[in-house]
Write an enzyme that holds these catalytic residues in place. Structure first.
Site, mmCIF file in Angstrom:
data_model
loop_
_atom_site.group_PDB
_atom_site.id
_atom_site.type_symbol
_atom_site.label_atom_id
_atom_site.label_comp_id
_atom_site.label_asym_id
_atom_site.label_seq_id
_atom_site.Cartn_x
_atom_site.Cartn_y
_atom_site.Cartn_z
ATOM 1 C CB SER A 55 -0.950 0.019 1.205
ATOM 2 O OG SER A 55 -0.246 0.220 2.410
ATOM 3 C CE LYS A 109 -2.838 2.279 4.811
ATOM 4 N NZ LYS A 109 -2.678 1.408 3.624
#
Length: 235
Positions: A55, A109
């Site tokens: 990701s 993230k």
């Protein structure tokens, strides 16, 4: 008589166990102290995080082991989530590890939206407080597009997977309240982040990611990728 002998034998056994335990403790005191310090350090000061997914490609690769500064935002009591004091605030562009209650897992993230921001996305282009970000394409073919996103003082790479739906590249304007953050992965069409789980509350933050400690290539029998050892996540 047999009962007295059994009691005597039991007492001797307990005494021997106690003596052995005392000697083991004395002989291994240094190791025990080292392990206690190690676990305390990992609990409150610094840790590492294994990245199991793509990701955050191309910034972080699958198999990277990432160092995390757990004192970047809070000083916590060891082995608890209780914060004694705030040591800093997340900045736009920080790569953050957080325990997501919505996703029920530990995630990593990038911080895109800060408290007070109004942020939107259209056709993969982010707009923050009315200003669209700038992008410079570095690679483009039928499978993927790579670009540099100019996120304030932080310029970083993003990846667009052309084989996946572009629906996640659009969302309506969102205003971010105090102590919340909008997080997204650099691999924009392959990241479950704030677009799916919502804004991230500050109390879920675990720390700021800094470097690749080491990296293993899962597709090549876990061979080390030595060129990634010690690599900064912000260059």
């Amino acid at each position: 008589m047999a009962k007295k002998e059994a009691t005597k034998t039991s007492s001797l056994t307990l005494s021997n166990v106690s003596l052995i335990s005392h000697k083991a403790l004395k002989n291994n005191w240094g190791l025990i102290l080292f392990l206690a310090c190690l676990f305390t350090m990992r609990s409150s000061f610094a840790d590492w995080y294994r990245v199991p997914s793509g990701s955050m490609l191309p910034t972080i690769e699958i198999g990277d082991q990432i160092t995390v500064n757990k004192m970047a935002y809070d000083l916590r009591i060891p082995f608890t989530e209780y914060s004694l004091m705030r040591t800093g605030e997340p900045k736009r562009g920080d790569i953050v590890v957080f325990q997501s209650a919505a996703a029920d897992e530990l995630l990593i993230k990038r911080v895109l939206g800060l408290p007070g921001d109004t942020i939107a996305m259209e056709n993969e282009i982010l707009t923050i407080n009315g200003e669209p970000l700038s992008y410079s394409v570095t690679f483009d073919n039928t499978n993927a597009l790579l670009a540099i996103e100019q996120l304030g003082e932080v310029n970083h790479a993003i990846r667009i997977d052309k084989k996946r739906s572009g629906a996640s590249g659009n969302f309506a304007s969102v205003h971010i309240p105090a102590d919340y953050y909008l997080m997204m992965g650099d691999n924009r069409r392959n990241s479950a982040d704030s677009r799916f789980y919502g804004l991230v509350p500050r109390n879920e933050l675990k720390g700021k990611a800094h470097h690749v400690a080491y990296s293993l290539d899962y597709d090549e029998h876990y061979l080390p990728r030595s060129e990634r050892f010690g690599k900064s996540l912000y260059r």
